[in-house]
Design a protein around this motif. Sequence first.
Motif, PDB file in Angstrom:
ATOM      1  N   ALA A 194       0.839  -1.199   0.000  1.00 54.62           N
ATOM      2  CA  ALA A 194       0.000   0.000   0.000  1.00 54.62           C
ATOM      3  C   ALA A 194       0.877   1.254   0.000  1.00 54.62           C
ATOM      4  O   ALA A 194       0.580   2.231  -0.700  1.00 54.62           O
ATOM      5  N   LEU A 195       1.972   1.241   0.767  1.00 56.79           N
ATOM      6  CA  LEU A 195       2.845   2.419   0.757  1.00 56.79           C
ATOM      7  C   LEU A 195       3.481   2.610  -0.614  1.00 56.79           C
ATOM      8  O   LEU A 195       3.580   3.739  -1.118  1.00 56.79           O
ATOM      9  N   LYS A 196       3.889   1.489  -1.224  1.00 54.76           N
ATOM     10  CA  LYS A 196       4.426   1.596  -2.585  1.00 54.76           C
ATOM     11  C   LYS A 196       3.384   2.184  -3.536  1.00 54.76           C
ATOM     12  O   LYS A 196       3.683   3.018  -4.390  1.00 54.76           O
ATOM     13  N   ALA A 197       2.139   1.726  -3.380  1.00 51.86           N
ATOM     14  CA  ALA A 197       1.070   2.251  -4.241  1.00 51.86           C
ATOM     15  C   ALA A 197       0.891   3.748  -4.015  1.00 51.86           C
ATOM     16  O   ALA A 197       0.665   4.506  -4.958  1.00 51.86           O
ATOM     17  N   HIS A 198       1.030   4.192  -2.751  1.00 51.98           N
ATOM     18  CA  HIS A 198       0.863   5.620  -2.461  1.00 51.98           C
ATOM     19  C   HIS A 198       1.988   6.477  -3.040  1.00 51.98           C
ATOM     20  O   HIS A 198       1.860   7.704  -3.093  1.00 51.98           O
ATOM     21  N   SER A 199       3.050   5.832  -3.481  1.00 55.71           N
ATOM     22  CA  SER A 199       4.113   6.592  -4.163  1.00 55.71           C
ATOM     23  C   SER A 199       3.620   7.088  -5.505  1.00 55.71           C
ATOM     24  O   SER A 199       4.235   7.972  -6.111  1.00 55.71           O
ATOM     25  N   GLY A 200       2.541   6.484  -5.992  1.00 55.38           N
ATOM     26  CA  GLY A 200       2.024   6.851  -7.318  1.00 55.38           C
ATOM     27  C   GLY A 200       2.765   6.157  -8.432  1.00 55.38           C
ATOM     28  O   GLY A 200       2.495   6.407  -9.608  1.00 55.38           O
ATOM     29  N   ARG A 201       3.698   5.281  -8.099  1.00 57.48           N
ATOM     30  CA  ARG A 201       4.504   4.630  -9.139  1.00 57.48           C
ATOM     31  C   ARG A 201       3.927   3.290  -9.606  1.00 57.48           C
ATOM     32  O   ARG A 201       4.497   2.632 -10.469  1.00 57.48           O
ATOM     33  N   HIS A 202       2.849   2.827  -8.948  1.00 52.69           N
ATOM     34  CA  HIS A 202       2.275   1.503  -9.289  1.00 52.69           C
ATOM     35  C   HIS A 202       0.764   1.607  -9.285  1.00 52.69           C
ATOM     36  O   HIS A 202       0.200   2.420  -8.563  1.00 52.69           O
ATOM     37  N   ARG A 203       0.158   0.748 -10.067  1.00 48.47           N
ATOM     38  CA  ARG A 203      -1.307   0.688 -10.038  1.00 48.47           C
ATOM     39  C   ARG A 203      -1.775  -0.705  -9.627  1.00 48.47           C
ATOM     40  O   ARG A 203      -1.363  -1.703 -10.198  1.00 48.47           O
ATOM     41  N   ILE A 204      -2.622  -0.738  -8.595  1.00 50.19           N
ATOM     42  CA  ILE A 204      -3.166  -2.023  -8.144  1.00 50.19           C
ATOM     43  C   ILE A 204      -4.640  -2.072  -8.499  1.00 50.19           C
ATOM     44  O   ILE A 204      -5.382  -1.132  -8.227  1.00 50.19           O
ATOM     45  N   LYS A 205      -5.027  -3.174  -9.138  1.00 51.47           N
ATOM     46  CA  LYS A 205      -6.447  -3.327  -9.511  1.00 51.47           C
ATOM     47  C   LYS A 205      -7.022  -4.564  -8.845  1.00 51.47           C
ATOM     48  O   LYS A 205      -6.384  -5.622  -8.833  1.00 51.47           O
ATOM     49  N   ALA A 206      -8.211  -4.423  -8.298  1.00 54.33           N
ATOM     50  CA  ALA A 206      -8.882  -5.585  -7.705  1.00 54.33           C
ATOM     51  C   ALA A 206      -9.092  -6.641  -8.776  1.00 54.33           C
ATOM     52  O   ALA A 206      -9.428  -6.327  -9.913  1.00 54.33           O
ATOM     53  N   GLY A 207      -8.846  -7.892  -8.423  1.00 55.77           N
ATOM     54  CA  GLY A 207      -9.102  -8.989  -9.354  1.00 55.77           C
ATOM     55  C   GLY A 207      -7.941  -9.281 -10.293  1.00 55.77           C
ATOM     56  O   GLY A 207      -7.919 -10.317 -10.944  1.00 55.77           O
ATOM     57  N   ALA A 208      -6.952  -8.375 -10.383  1.00 56.14           N
ATOM     58  CA  ALA A 208      -5.805  -8.587 -11.275  1.00 56.14           C
ATOM     59  C   ALA A 208      -4.574  -8.926 -10.421  1.00 56.14           C
ATOM     60  O   ALA A 208      -4.488  -8.515  -9.268  1.00 56.14           O
ATOM     61  N   PRO A 209      -3.610  -9.691 -10.972  1.00 56.33           N
ATOM     62  CA  PRO A 209      -2.397  -9.991 -10.197  1.00 56.33           C
ATOM     63  C   PRO A 209      -1.601  -8.703  -9.950  1.00 56.33           C
ATOM     64  O   PRO A 209      -1.674  -7.758 -10.732  1.00 56.33           O
ATOM     65  N   PRO A 250       1.368  -6.126 -10.069  1.00 54.24           N
ATOM     66  CA  PRO A 250       2.437  -5.946 -11.071  1.00 54.24           C
ATOM     67  C   PRO A 250       3.782  -6.400 -10.481  1.00 54.24           C
ATOM     68  O   PRO A 250       4.089  -6.085  -9.339  1.00 54.24           O
ATOM     69  N   PRO A 251       4.588  -7.144 -11.245  1.00 61.02           N
ATOM     70  CA  PRO A 251       5.848  -7.712 -10.726  1.00 61.02           C
ATOM     71  C   PRO A 251       6.794  -6.634 -10.209  1.00 61.02           C
ATOM     72  O   PRO A 251       7.495  -6.841  -9.213  1.00 61.02           O
ATOM     73  N   GLU A 252       6.787  -5.447 -10.852  1.00 57.18           N
ATOM     74  CA  GLU A 252       7.728  -4.405 -10.408  1.00 57.18           C
ATOM     75  C   GLU A 252       7.353  -3.877  -9.031  1.00 57.18           C
ATOM     76  O   GLU A 252       8.206  -3.358  -8.304  1.00 57.18           O
ATOM     77  N   LEU A 253       6.095  -4.038  -8.646  1.00 61.25           N
ATOM     78  CA  LEU A 253       5.691  -3.629  -7.301  1.00 61.25           C
ATOM     79  C   LEU A 253       6.247  -4.604  -6.281  1.00 61.25           C
ATOM     80  O   LEU A 253       6.502  -4.254  -5.129  1.00 61.25           O
ATOM     81  N   LEU A 254       6.438  -5.869  -6.694  1.00 64.54           N
ATOM     82  CA  LEU A 254       6.911  -6.899  -5.767  1.00 64.54           C
ATOM     83  C   LEU A 254       8.433  -6.880  -5.591  1.00 64.54           C
ATOM     84  O   LEU A 254       8.957  -7.438  -4.634  1.00 64.54           O
ATOM     85  N   ALA A 255       9.143  -6.232  -6.520  1.00 64.13           N
ATOM     86  CA  ALA A 255      10.606  -6.186  -6.428  1.00 64.13           C
ATOM     87  C   ALA A 255      11.038  -5.356  -5.213  1.00 64.13           C
ATOM     88  O   ALA A 255      10.332  -4.440  -4.799  1.00 64.13           O
ATOM     89  N   GLU A 256      12.200  -5.681  -4.644  1.00 64.10           N
ATOM     90  CA  GLU A 256      12.693  -4.954  -3.461  1.00 64.10           C
ATOM     91  C   GLU A 256      12.920  -3.487  -3.822  1.00 64.10           C
ATOM     92  O   GLU A 256      13.630  -3.184  -4.767  1.00 64.10           O
ATOM     93  N   ASN A 257      12.258  -2.607  -3.052  1.00 65.30           N
ATOM     94  CA  ASN A 257      12.400  -1.193  -3.403  1.00 65.30           C
ATOM     95  C   ASN A 257      11.962  -0.286  -2.251  1.00 65.30           C
ATOM     96  O   ASN A 257      10.870   0.282  -2.273  1.00 65.30           O
ATOM     97  N   PRO A 258      12.827  -0.156  -1.242  1.00 68.27           N
ATOM     98  CA  PRO A 258      12.464   0.682  -0.082  1.00 68.27           C
ATOM     99  C   PRO A 258      12.225   2.143  -0.458  1.00 68.27           C
ATOM    100  O   PRO A 258      11.487   2.842   0.240  1.00 68.27           O
ATOM    101  N   ASP A 259      12.783   2.590  -1.565  1.00 69.84           N
ATOM    102  CA  ASP A 259      12.558   3.974  -2.007  1.00 69.84           C
ATOM    103  C   ASP A 259      11.089   4.239  -2.290  1.00 69.84           C
ATOM    104  O   ASP A 259      10.557   5.308  -1.965  1.00 69.84           O
ATOM    105  N   ASP A 260      10.441   3.251  -2.954  1.00 63.77           N
ATOM    106  CA  ASP A 260       9.014   3.400  -3.234  1.00 63.77           C
ATOM    107  C   ASP A 260       8.228   3.530  -1.930  1.00 63.77           C
ATOM    108  O   ASP A 260       7.259   4.273  -1.848  1.00 63.77           O
TER     109      ASP A 260
END
Lengths: 573, 573
Positions: free
Chosen positions: B343-358, B360-370
Motif C-alpha cells: 500500500a505504501l508503494k502504491a501511495h508513491s504513485g509509481r504503481h497501479r493495483i487493480k482488484a481482481g488482477a495480479p 504488477p511484478p515491479e511492485l513486488l521487487a525490493e524497493n524501499p525507495d518506493d
Amino acid sequence: MIQPEKMPEMPNDLQIARQAKLRPLGEIARGMGIREEFLEPYGDSVAKVKLGAVEELSDRPRAKYVVVSAITPTPLGEGKTTTTVGLGQAFSHIGKRATVAIRQPAMGPTFGIKGGAAGGGYSQVVPMELLNLHLTGDNHAVTAAHNLLAAMLDNHIHQNDDFFHVDRHSVTWRRVLDVNDRVLRNIIVGLGPQTDGIIRETGFDITAASEVMAILALSTSLRDLRERLGRIVVASDTGGNPITAEDLKAAGAMAVILREAIKPNLMQTFENTPVLVHAGPFGNIAHGNSSVMADLIGIHAGDFLVTEAGFGADMGAERFFNIKCRASGLRPDAAVLVATVRALKAHSGRHRIKAGAPLPPELLAENPDDVHAGAANLLKQIENVRLHGVSPVVAINAFPTDHASEHAAIRSIAEKAGARVALCEHFTRGGAGAVELAEAVAEAAAEPTSFRFLYPEEATLREKIEAVATKVYGASGVEYDFGAARQLDAYERQGFGRLPVCIAKTHLSISSDPNLLGAPMGWTLPVREVRASVGAGFIYPICGEMRTMPGLSRHPAAERIDIDERGEIVGLS
Amino acid sequence: MIQPEKMPEMPNDLQIARQAKLRPLGEIARGMGIREEFLEPYGDSVAKVKLGAVEELSDRPRAKYVVVSAITPTPLGEGKTTTTVGLGQAFSHIGKRATVAIRQPAMGPTFGIKGGAAGGGYSQVVPMELLNLHLTGDNHAVTAAHNLLAAMLDNHIHQNDDFFHVDRHSVTWRRVLDVNDRVLRNIIVGLGPQTDGIIRETGFDITAASEVMAILALSTSLRDLRERLGRIVVASDTGGNPITAEDLKAAGAMAVILREAIKPNLMQTFENTPVLVHAGPFGNIAHGNSSVMADLIGIHAGDFLVTEAGFGADMGAERFFNIKCRASGLRPDAAVLVATVRALKAHSGRHRIKAGAPLPPELLAENPDDVHAGAANLLKQIENVRLHGVSPVVAINAFPTDHASEHAAIRSIAEKAGARVALCEHFTRGGAGAVELAEAVAEAAAEPTSFRFLYPEEATLREKIEAVATKVYGASGVEYDFGAARQLDAYERQGFGRLPVCIAKTHLSISSDPNLLGAPMGWTLPVREVRASVGAGFIYPICGEMRTMPGLSRHPAAERIDIDERGEIVGLS
C-alpha cells in the motif's frame, strides 16, 4: 388463532404461551429417541435436528402416520393447526407418544391482517413469538438462495458473453421477500446507466411462494436438495431450451446458503409434545405441506406422527398424498378432517363470512338444519380421503358459540358416511379436550392400509389434471386455454410429463370458483396457464387468479405490535 | 483473506479454519466473566450474549480500548481484520486477556468477487463459513425490519386516507437485500392494477447500507434501539415536514423484528480468543464500525478490547471517534494503524493495483525507495489519530513477498513521526506473530489519555464538515452544491444540526478523488448532496458517487461455491 374474540374469559394466545412450562429440548428429544448430540440449540426453546438423526432412528419402530386436513374452510380458517397440535397432545392422555409436524409460518403476514400460525389457546406451539418471527432463519435462507439465483440470471443477461443466450422475455424466475408489499408485485428493474443491468419487467412474490421453499419441503437429504436446486428452470434460451440453475452455476451456492435450513426445527407444544417445524410452501401454487425431512425423523420418533396439510382435503391432502408421499416414500395410516359448525353452515349457502368482519348473528343462532344443508362439502372431502385408500376421521372443532344439536348434526352426517367422528375441545382444554379424537385416530390407523396414488406417474399431464379435477374436485371436465395447452405439450416434450400436478386454484371452494360452496357439480375446470416447478418436482396448472404477494390492509397488525418497557412483545396474537 | 495466493505452502483459510480446535463457548464466556446463563447458543460454535451481561459485568475493571484502523488501503485491502484478530490473539502470548469486536460481514459479497471477512490465515474467526453466511440471522432481521417500513410507507400512500399526506417525490427510504444485484439499483414499483399500489421510482440497496443497520450498530439498549427506529425519517409530508417511522406506526414492529438481532454474537478466533461479532454498517454512507452493544460488553470482559473501524483512519477511525464514541460514551486508549509495503508503494504513485488482477511484478521487487515515496499517507493517518488525542501504533502487516529493507523503511517513517511501530506476522504465525504489536499497544494504552472529539456537538453542520475536511482529509476548503446547501439549511432548521457528520466519500484516497494517492493537499471537498440518518444519529454529506448496491462480476465467486459429497462447503475462501 381463530376463536379468541369469542372467549373473553380466556387469556389470549400470547398470554397462554407465556404460561407454558417449557421442558428442556434435550429431554423432549430423548423422548423421541434422539440423543442430545443430534440437537443444535438456537436459544433456549428451539433446536435444529441434525440430519444424522434420520439414520440414527432408522432401527426404531415406525410410527403411525396421520395427516390432518379439513373441509373447505371459510376465510377465517377452521383451526387445522390447532387441531393438529391438540391431537398430538391428546395422545399422551391415552398413553401414546406423538410427534407433531407443521409448517413454518411466513413472517410477512404476521404484520398484515392475520395473527400467528402456531395453533391457538391451549393447543399451540410455544414460544409462539419465535415461531411467528424468524425462528432459526430458514425462511430468510430461502429468500437469500432464491434471490442469488435471480441476480445471477440477470447478471448473465447483462454480461452477455456466454455460450447460451437467455431469451429475456421467457424469464419466469421472479424475486422473493417475506413481507406483504403490494407495490413489489409488478416492477421494472435495470433502469439507469448501462452498468446497472438490463431493463426487464418482473416482480416479487412472498418467500413462501418460492420454488426454493417447495424444494426445501420436498428434499429427502442435502444431496437431494442440491440436485433439485440444479433442476430449477428459470427461463429458456433463444432456441427455446430450458435454462436451469445448474446451467447458471448457481445451484451449489444456493445449497450452501440452505445448508442449515434443511435441518428441521424442534419445538414443543403447550403440553410438551415434540413439534418439528419445517418449511412453509404456499398452498396454491405449491403443495402447502411441511417438510419431508421432518417426517423422515418423526416417523421413527414415537407411536404417532401427526402432520398437517394446508387448506381443505381437495388441496393440501391431495398434494400430501400425490406429491409429498411420492417424494418421501412414506404412507399415511389415517387422515383427520377438521370440521366446524360455522363452516358447514357457510357451505349451506345461507350465510356469508368475511375475513376481518364479525360473524353474522344469524349464523351464531342454534340451527342444526343449516349444518345439514352444508353436509355436501364434508361428504365430498371424506370421499377425497377414501379415494386414496385412507381412513378418514372427522374432528368437530368445537367453538363456545356452537350448540350441542349442531355438533350432533355433524356427527350424524359423518357417521352416515361411515367415517369415525370425534368432538374436540382442545382449544380451551388442551390435549384432554381431544382424547376422543386421539382414540378414533388410533383405531383408524390400526386398520390395514390400502393407500394408493390417485394417478400413476406414467399418466400424461392432462390425464393427471383430469383425474384430480373430476375425481377430487367433482368437475365434469377440464378446459385448457390455448397457451396452457401449448405449454403442456412443451413440458411433455421436454420430459417433465412424469411429474405430478399441483393445481393452483382457490382454497375457498372445492371448485375453481371461490363463490361456489358445498360440493359443486356440473362445472368445468378452466386451466388458464401452466407452469413448472421442475426442481420441486411438479407441474402447476393455474385456474384463476393466484395472488403470490399479499398486501397490507389500511391498518395492518404491525401498527399495534411493539415492545413494552421490559422488552416484551405486545400486540402479537 | 488477502494473501493466500502468495503462500502456496500454506493451506487456504477454509482449510485452516477446519483445523481449529474450538473451545466450548461457555468456557470462552467464563474467561470474559460472563456466566453461561447469559449465552443463547446458536448451534455449537456461535452464541448470542443476552443484554443483561452489560449490567452483570459493570463492576468488573474496565479494559483498555483499542481501535484498529489503517492507512488508506489499496483496492485489495491491507489486512485490518486479520490484524485485529492477530492482535487479540497476541495478548494471550504476553499474559493478557483480550476480547475482539468486529463487524458481521455482508453475505451478498461473499458470492460476488471478494472472499469472506473473517480475518485470514492463522488469525481468523472460526468457523469462518458461519461468519460469512447467515451467522445468527441479524442481517436478515435488518432486511426484514427495513422492508416492513418500506411496505408500510407505500401502503400509507396507497391507502391515502390518513391525517398526513406523503409527498411521494420526497421519499428517501428505499428497500434492501443482502445480495449483489445491479438490476435492483433503479426500479419502478407499483405497476399493474390499482390494487397493486402506486407507481414510484425507487431502488434497492445492500442491507449493510440500511439505516437500520447503522441503528443496530449504534444503539446502547433495546429501548434506545426502539427510540432510534422511531426517529427514522423516510419522506416529507406535502407541507415539507419530516415523516418518521413513528408517524407510520412502524417502529414498534421493527423493534420486535430486531429483538434478537440486538444481542451481540460470541465466537472465537483460531487461538480461542473471544470475538464479539455484531452489526455491519457500510463504511461510506454509514459509520462502518461494529456495534456499541458488543463494546459495552467487551469493555469489562478482559484486559483489552480490540475493535476494528472500516477503511483508512480518515474514514472508519474518524467516525469511531466522533460518531461511535459519542453514542457509547466509551473512550479509546490507543489506535493501531495497519500499514503494508504494497500500500505504501502504491501511495508513491509509481504503481497501479487493480482488484481482481495480479499485482504488477515491479511492485513486488525490493524497493524501499518506493515505500519512502508513499510515506505521506501513513504520516497523515498518524496525525489523524493524534488529532483526537490518541496514541497511534503502526502495525506493519508483513507479506511473504516483502523485503526486510522495506519493513525497515516503514519503521523509520513511523518512528520519525514519533509513533510506536511493530512488525506483524500473525497471518502465517497467529498470535505469536503479533507479540511485538501487543507489547507496543499495551505501552501506548498505558499512557494517560487525552481523547477529544474533533468538533463540539454545538458546531453547525458546515463547521463539522469543514473540520473533518480540512483537519482530517487535508482539504483547503469545502464547496457545496446548491441543493446540498439548501439541504443543510433545512436540517439545521429541523433541529438536526447537533448531529455529528459522516462524510460519504471514496475510501481509496484521503481526498474525495479515488485517483489521488498519498496525502493530497490544495484540493476542495465537493459536497454534492446531503442526507440524514436521523435514527442512527448522523448527517451524511455525499462527495462523489457512492455505490450502495454492488453488482456481480462476469464470473462471480458463487459459480465456484458448492457442497461436496459429504455436505462440506467447497470454494468459499
